[in-house]
Design an enzyme around this catalytic site. Structure first.
Site, PDB file in Angstrom:
ATOM      1  N   HIS A 101       1.112  -1.191  -0.087  1.00 57.07           N
ATOM      2  CA  HIS A 101      -0.380  -0.090   0.150  1.00 57.07           C
ATOM      3  C   HIS A 101       0.987   1.494  -0.188  1.00 57.07           C
ATOM      4  O   HIS A 101       2.103   1.310   0.200  1.00 57.07           O
ATOM      5  CB  HIS A 101      -0.870  -0.001   1.041  1.00 57.07           C
ATOM      6  CG  HIS A 101      -0.511  -0.160   2.507  1.00 57.07           C
ATOM      7  ND1 HIS A 101       0.411  -1.279   2.757  1.00 57.07           N
ATOM      8  CD2 HIS A 101       0.505   0.358   3.068  1.00 57.07           C
ATOM      9  CE1 HIS A 101       0.893  -1.394   3.970  1.00 57.07           C
ATOM     10  NE2 HIS A 101       0.997  -0.311   4.585  1.00 57.07           N
ATOM     11  N   HIS A 103       1.177   4.713   0.822  1.00 53.89           N
ATOM     12  CA  HIS A 103       0.367   6.028   2.636  1.00 53.89           C
ATOM     13  C   HIS A 103       0.574   7.326   1.719  1.00 53.89           C
ATOM     14  O   HIS A 103       0.992   7.983   0.720  1.00 53.89           O
ATOM     15  CB  HIS A 103       1.192   6.190   3.542  1.00 53.89           C
ATOM     16  CG  HIS A 103       1.321   5.652   4.628  1.00 53.89           C
ATOM     17  ND1 HIS A 103       0.072   4.713   5.475  1.00 53.89           N
ATOM     18  CD2 HIS A 103       1.927   3.830   4.100  1.00 53.89           C
ATOM     19  CE1 HIS A 103       0.561   4.342   6.117  1.00 53.89           C
ATOM     20  NE2 HIS A 103       1.994   3.491   5.739  1.00 53.89           N
TER      21      HIS A 103
END
Ligand code: AMP
Ligand code: ZN
Length: 137
Positions: A101, A103
């Site tokens: 992922h 941010h």
């Protein structure tokens, strides 16, 4: 490509509800449940890749393009004054969810957050040695 024990696979597939701010066939972008700042979001690929090392090159390119698009829209809508992109790989680097992922962290004047490290002070010789280590075949 999914991992049935992975919470981000379930969120990306829409099986666990999330505050989704963008979705296409490859990605879902959700608001982080423990935000560093107002609007902190995460780009999740819908396929499961544990980290950057596992991420295919073309997907890595797509992530950066999407990060730029999201940062632009979010900055306009949220009125933030700056923006951090962050991406952790491995426990040592602070990764806690082992589904890649990125941010997206909007930054505001006086938001009280610090994304910082202590500056080192290597000698020229040490820098040369590291350069050689990385670039030598
Ligand atoms: P990292 O430390 O880079 O692995 O980041 C994991 C991030 O995921 C943290 O910022 C958490 O607040 C966030 N997070 C964990 N679980 C959820 C969830 N179910 N929904 C949204 N964000 C989450
Ligand atoms: Zn996953």
């Amino acid at each position: 490509m999914r991992d049935n024990n992975c919470i981000f696979c379930k969120i990306a597939a829409g099986e666990i509800p999330s505050k989704t701010i963008y979705e296409d066939d490859k990605f879902r972008v959700i608001l982080d449940l423990g935000p560093a700042t107002k609007g902190h979001a995460l780009i999740l690929p819908k396929n499961h890749y544990a980290n950057l090392y596992e991420l295919p090159e073309d997907t890595a390119g797509d992530v950066m393009k999407l990060a730029k698009k999201m940062a632009t829209v979010m900055t306009e809508k949220l009125g933030c004054q700056g923006f951090n992109l962050m991406q952790n790989n491995g426990e040592t680097a602070g990764q806690t969810v082992f589904h890649f992922h990125m941010h997206l962290i909007p930054r505001y004047e006086n938001d009280g957050q610090e994304i910082n490290w202590k500056l080192g002070s290597p000698t020229q010789e040490e820098l040369e040695e590291i350069k050689n280590l990385i670039t030598e075949n």
